[in-house]
Design a protein around this motif. Structure first.
Motif, PDB file in Angstrom:
ATOM      1  N   ASN A  52      -2.844  -4.392   2.115  1.00 26.74           N
ATOM      2  CA  ASN A  52      -2.757  -3.094   2.771  1.00 26.74           C
ATOM      3  C   ASN A  52      -1.416  -3.004   3.508  1.00 26.74           C
ATOM      4  OD1 ASN A  52      -2.895  -3.785   5.631  1.00 26.74           O
ATOM      5  ND2 ASN A  52      -5.075  -4.170   5.388  1.00 26.74           N
ATOM      6  N   THR A  53      -0.996  -1.791   3.795  1.00 29.69           N
ATOM      7  CA  THR A  53       0.344  -1.605   4.363  1.00 29.69           C
ATOM      8  C   THR A  53       0.430  -2.138   5.790  1.00 29.69           C
ATOM      9  OG1 THR A  53      -0.289   0.646   4.985  1.00 29.69           O
ATOM     10  CG2 THR A  53       0.922   0.396   2.943  1.00 29.69           C
ATOM     11  N   PHE A  89       0.190  -1.841  -0.877  1.00 25.79           N
ATOM     12  CA  PHE A  89       1.608  -2.096  -1.105  1.00 25.79           C
ATOM     13  C   PHE A  89       1.723  -3.333  -1.987  1.00 25.79           C
ATOM     14  CE2 PHE A  89       6.001  -3.219   0.224  1.00 25.79           C
ATOM     15  CZ  PHE A  89       6.597  -1.986  -0.028  1.00 25.79           C
ATOM     16  N   ARG A 113      -1.925   0.131  -5.787  1.00 30.58           N
ATOM     17  CA  ARG A 113      -0.997   1.160  -5.292  1.00 30.58           C
ATOM     18  C   ARG A 113      -1.718   2.490  -5.080  1.00 30.58           C
ATOM     19  NH1 ARG A 113       4.284  -0.746  -5.753  1.00 30.58           N
ATOM     20  NH2 ARG A 113       4.708  -2.192  -7.479  1.00 30.58           N
TER      21      ARG A 113
END
Length: 261
Positions: free
Chosen positions: A248-249, A228, A223
């Motif tokens: 990863n986002t 995420f 985080r």
């Protein structure tokens, strides 16, 4: 390196336990040839490492609670804080002389992990994070990868062994994911899988039926590196569910959809 007093205590404890484990690891390599096998020896190494970590942490903060893989849980005088510790994540690797295992230490405050350390003694890589202060490996700031195409991404998971019931689900998830990506790895140490996502070495990681000490530190490190994290069931809390998806986002949505099915 700058961090809170608690974080510095955690890193000191992880490094001290790591030194003990490295000595034992060299012995394991010698024990491979014995008929008895190194299993009993490794369990002793594991317990010795937990004793070292516990002495350091509880010596510094005697009122905190404790949850460790070997010693179980203990309530502290301070009900809002507890240490969550895996003294040797990757025991099977250790047992086989594979230099990929780690000491994992997390500090939980009011049900939320606020500091985490994952130390890989064989490579002298110490991954650490505090809530709101970013994630680091030794002196280097960590950032999750920026890849946004599944076909360029590699992922990690744990493959269930010894008849564990989640094997069919995991194989189905691999069947959906493998045709779409650049590869799936099975390194055998959940804490390091998460640390590697944070470092951008892996683009994502998922696994079911984990214990809190497997993922507490690594979850925070991901985080804080800009990644995420969710439980397999998006409505659950990661530590309580024992399942995790981290990425990863950019890629999380596509990746999560495939592994959830």
């Amino acid at each position: 390196m700058t961090g809170s007093a608690n974080l510095n205590t955690m890193i000191k404890a992880a490094r001290k336990a790591g030194r003990s484990l490295v000595k034992d690891f060299h012995e394991v390599e010698n024990l491979q040839v014995s008929s008895k096998g190194p299993g009993d020896f490794v369990s002793r190494a594991d317990m010795r490492a937990e004793e070292i970590v516990k002495d350091e942490l509880m010596g510094a903060r005697p009122t905190y609670g404790w949850l460790g893989e070997e010693g179980g849980g203990e309530d502290g005088e301070d009900p809002t804080r507890r240490w969550i510790v895996d003294p040797l994540d990757g025991t099977t690797n250790f047992l086989h002389g594979l230099p990929h295992w780690a000491v994992s230490i997390a500090l939980e405050h009011k049900g939320e992990v606020v500091a985490g350390v994952v130390y890989d003694p064989a490579k002298d890589e110490c991954f650490w994070a505090e809530k709101g202060a970013g994630a680091w490996m030794n002196e280097t700031r960590l950032r999750v990868s920026g890849r946004d195409k599944l076909i360029e991404s590699i992922f990690a998971t744990g493959l269930p062994f010894g008849g564990r019931p989640e094997l069919p689900e995991t194989l189905k998830a691999c069947g959906r994911l493998l045709p779409t990506c650049a590869g799936v790895r099975r390194w055998g140490a959940a804490a390091l899988d998460l640390a590697y996502v944070a470092a951008g070495r892996l683009d994502g990681y998922w696994e079911r039926r984990l214990n809190p000490w497997d993922i507490a530190a690594g979850e925070l490190i991901v985080r804080e590196a800009g990644g995420f994290v969710e439980a397999m069931d998006a409505g659950e809390r990661v530590l309580e569910s024992g399942s995790i998806i981290a990425a990863n986002t950019e890629i999380f949505g596509k990746f999560a959809k495939l592994v959830r099915g």
